[in-house]
Design a protein around this motif. Structure first.
Motif, PDB file in Angstrom:
ATOM      1  N   ASN A   1     169.158  16.724   3.241  1.00  0.00           N
ATOM      2  CA  ASN A   1     168.861  16.303   4.065  1.00  0.00           C
ATOM      3  C   ASN A   1     166.891  16.407   4.015  1.00  0.00           C
ATOM      4  OD1 ASN A   1     167.470  14.851   5.934  1.00  0.00           O
ATOM      5  ND2 ASN A   1     168.077  16.841   7.393  1.00  0.00           N
ATOM      6  N   SER A   2     166.809  16.962   3.404  1.00  0.00           N
ATOM      7  CA  SER A   2     165.153  17.609   3.300  1.00  0.00           C
ATOM      8  C   SER A   2     164.302  17.017   1.896  1.00  0.00           C
ATOM      9  CB  SER A   2     165.373  19.795   2.598  1.00  0.00           C
ATOM     10  OG  SER A   2     165.112  19.646   4.093  1.00  0.00           O
ATOM     11  N   LEU A   3     165.436  16.936   0.698  1.00  0.00           N
ATOM     12  CA  LEU A   3     165.225  16.609  -0.170  1.00  0.00           C
ATOM     13  C   LEU A   3     165.102  14.300   0.096  1.00  0.00           C
ATOM     14  CD1 LEU A   3     164.947  16.014  -3.748  1.00  0.00           C
ATOM     15  CD2 LEU A   3     167.061  15.796  -3.192  1.00  0.00           C
ATOM     16  N   LEU A   4     166.004  14.110   1.380  1.00  0.00           N
ATOM     17  CA  LEU A   4     166.128  12.839   1.043  1.00  0.00           C
ATOM     18  C   LEU A   4     164.482  12.225   2.161  1.00  0.00           C
ATOM     19  CD1 LEU A   4     169.382  11.369   1.448  1.00  0.00           C
ATOM     20  CD2 LEU A   4     167.628  11.586  -0.265  1.00  0.00           C
ATOM     21  N   SER A   5     163.924  13.262   2.790  1.00  0.00           N
ATOM     22  CA  SER A   5     163.357  13.412   3.992  1.00  0.00           C
ATOM     23  C   SER A   5     162.177  13.305   3.545  1.00  0.00           C
ATOM     24  CB  SER A   5     163.624  14.436   5.294  1.00  0.00           C
ATOM     25  OG  SER A   5     164.767  13.537   5.724  1.00  0.00           O
ATOM     26  N   TRP A   6     161.994  13.628   2.348  1.00  0.00           N
ATOM     27  CA  TRP A   6     160.679  14.097   2.007  1.00  0.00           C
ATOM     28  C   TRP A   6     160.024  12.654   1.930  1.00  0.00           C
ATOM     29  CZ3 TRP A   6     158.774  12.946  -3.921  1.00  0.00           C
ATOM     30  CH2 TRP A   6     157.456  13.859  -4.032  1.00  0.00           C
ATOM     31  N   SER A   7     158.032  13.385   2.242  1.00  0.00           N
ATOM     32  CA  SER A   7     157.741  12.499   2.476  1.00  0.00           C
ATOM     33  C   SER A   7     156.730  11.434   1.572  1.00  0.00           C
ATOM     34  CB  SER A   7     156.569  12.671   3.407  1.00  0.00           C
ATOM     35  OG  SER A   7     155.559  13.890   2.491  1.00  0.00           O
ATOM     36  N   GLY A   8     157.141  11.848   0.086  1.00  0.00           N
ATOM     37  CA  GLY A   8     156.120  11.222  -0.819  1.00  0.00           C
ATOM     38  C   GLY A   8     157.332  10.551  -1.684  1.00  0.00           C
ATOM     39  N   TRP A   9     158.768   9.940  -0.621  1.00  0.00           N
ATOM     40  CA  TRP A   9     159.690   8.802  -1.111  1.00  0.00           C
ATOM     41  C   TRP A   9     158.662   7.791  -0.110  1.00  0.00           C
ATOM     42  CZ3 TRP A   9     162.417   9.506  -4.890  1.00  0.00           C
ATOM     43  CH2 TRP A   9     163.327  11.307  -4.744  1.00  0.00           C
ATOM     44  N   LEU A  10     157.918   7.157   0.242  1.00  0.00           N
ATOM     45  CA  LEU A  10     157.385   6.219   0.955  1.00  0.00           C
ATOM     46  C   LEU A  10     156.952   5.519   0.210  1.00  0.00           C
ATOM     47  CD1 LEU A  10     156.239   7.936   4.434  1.00  0.00           C
ATOM     48  CD2 LEU A  10     157.316   6.412   4.451  1.00  0.00           C
ATOM     49  N   VAL A  11     155.605   5.903  -0.580  1.00  0.00           N
ATOM     50  CA  VAL A  11     155.464   4.666  -1.228  1.00  0.00           C
ATOM     51  C   VAL A  11     156.529   4.052  -1.999  1.00  0.00           C
ATOM     52  CG1 VAL A  11     153.726   5.050  -3.308  1.00  0.00           C
ATOM     53  CG2 VAL A  11     152.980   6.358  -1.608  1.00  0.00           C
ATOM     54  N   MET A  12     157.903   4.856  -2.443  1.00  0.00           N
ATOM     55  CA  MET A  12     158.633   4.201  -3.513  1.00  0.00           C
ATOM     56  C   MET A  12     159.386   3.172  -2.491  1.00  0.00           C
ATOM     57  SD  MET A  12     159.527   3.907  -6.832  1.00  0.00           S
ATOM     58  CE  MET A  12     159.270   5.150  -7.760  1.00  0.00           C
ATOM     59  N   SER A  13     159.724   3.412  -1.430  1.00  0.00           N
ATOM     60  CA  SER A  13     160.116   2.487  -0.982  1.00  0.00           C
ATOM     61  C   SER A  13     160.099   1.669  -0.242  1.00  0.00           C
ATOM     62  CB  SER A  13     160.943   3.755   0.420  1.00  0.00           C
ATOM     63  OG  SER A  13     159.733   4.148   1.285  1.00  0.00           O
ATOM     64  N   LYS A  14     158.525   1.736  -0.284  1.00  0.00           N
ATOM     65  CA  LYS A  14     157.642   0.014   0.390  1.00  0.00           C
ATOM     66  C   LYS A  14     157.826  -0.460  -1.242  1.00  0.00           C
ATOM     67  CE  LYS A  14     155.144   1.938   4.153  1.00  0.00           C
ATOM     68  NZ  LYS A  14     153.826   2.959   4.700  1.00  0.00           N
ATOM     69  N   LEU A  15     157.323   0.068  -1.881  1.00  0.00           N
ATOM     70  CA  LEU A  15     157.675  -0.430  -2.890  1.00  0.00           C
ATOM     71  C   LEU A  15     158.791  -1.792  -3.959  1.00  0.00           C
ATOM     72  CD1 LEU A  15     155.989  -1.728  -6.252  1.00  0.00           C
ATOM     73  CD2 LEU A  15     156.428   0.948  -6.955  1.00  0.00           C
ATOM     74  N   THR A  16     159.436  -0.609  -3.496  1.00  0.00           N
ATOM     75  CA  THR A  16     161.004  -1.304  -4.533  1.00  0.00           C
ATOM     76  C   THR A  16     160.950  -2.537  -3.368  1.00  0.00           C
ATOM     77  OG1 THR A  16     161.965   0.052  -2.915  1.00  0.00           O
ATOM     78  CG2 THR A  16     161.623   0.580  -5.405  1.00  0.00           C
ATOM     79  N   TYR A  17     160.758  -1.610  -1.200  1.00  0.00           N
ATOM     80  CA  TYR A  17     161.257  -2.727  -1.062  1.00  0.00           C
ATOM     81  C   TYR A  17     160.628  -4.349  -1.237  1.00  0.00           C
ATOM     82  CZ  TYR A  17     162.413  -4.941   3.586  1.00  0.00           C
ATOM     83  OH  TYR A  17     163.225  -5.740   4.546  1.00  0.00           O
ATOM     84  N   SER A  18     159.401  -4.159  -1.475  1.00  0.00           N
ATOM     85  CA  SER A  18     158.669  -5.203  -1.464  1.00  0.00           C
ATOM     86  C   SER A  18     159.207  -6.627  -2.833  1.00  0.00           C
ATOM     87  CB  SER A  18     156.705  -4.734  -2.050  1.00  0.00           C
ATOM     88  OG  SER A  18     156.249  -4.074  -0.861  1.00  0.00           O
ATOM     89  N   VAL A  19     159.066  -5.167  -3.068  1.00  0.00           N
ATOM     90  CA  VAL A  19     159.751  -6.245  -5.096  1.00  0.00           C
ATOM     91  C   VAL A  19     161.631  -6.518  -4.755  1.00  0.00           C
ATOM     92  CG1 VAL A  19     161.136  -5.941  -7.421  1.00  0.00           C
ATOM     93  CG2 VAL A  19     158.874  -4.513  -6.944  1.00  0.00           C
TER      94      VAL A  19
END
Length: 154
Positions: A117-135
């Motif tokens: 849960n700590s790994l998946l909740s890391w705030s560093g994933w936000l940029v990658m999640s927005k980028l992949t959703y845009s793609v």
């Protein structure tokens, strides 16, 4: 394009919807009951569920290669068995993957996720999640333009 029809992924979609409904309906009660349990009993509760879900995902991922290898063999006497294995895998793999993933999400939401849960909740994933959703939102249009410019179909 492969997977053009939306009902191919309906099983995963419905399981996700049911998992969200389950958490919305019973999540607060589950969380309050889990908070009253000591850490060792939480581990005893969560560890088997994590082991089963990870093993299920592992099996779904690696059995696919075995199914492909079995289909490509040239032994006609085992054709019915190969077809049964292939159909069973195609029928159950999405269901098994979706159920295990929803279980893992619910475990994390209820406080039984631990370091995952700590790994998946890391705030560093936000940029990658927005980028992949845009793609994801744009890729079908790009593929359509690319396919329209081809002189010969694949």
């Amino acid at each position: 394009l492969l997977y053009r029809v939306p009902w191919i992924r309906i099983v995963a979609f419905l399981i996700g919807i049911l998992g969200g409904w389950f958490y919305w309906t019973f999540g607060d009660n589950i969380i309050t009951k889990i908070r009253t349990v000591n850490a060792m009993n939480r581990f005893k509760l969560a560890a088997p569920m994590w082991i089963v879900t990870v093993a299920t995902q592992y099996a779904v991922f690696w059995l696919y290669q075995d199914v492909l290898n079995a289909i490509q063999e040239e032994n006609p006497s085992q054709r019915a068995t190969k077809e049964a294995v292939s159909v069973s895998y195609q029928l159950l793999s999405r269901l098994a993957w979706s159920l295990s993933l929803v279980t893992q999400v619910l475990l994390c939401q209820c406080g039984l996720g631990g370091f995952i849960n700590s790994l998946l909740s890391w705030s560093g994933w936000l940029v990658m999640s927005k980028l992949t959703y845009s793609v994801y939102l744009v890729h079908v249009g790009i593929l359509g333009v690319f396919m329209a410019q081809l002189k010969h179909p694949f």
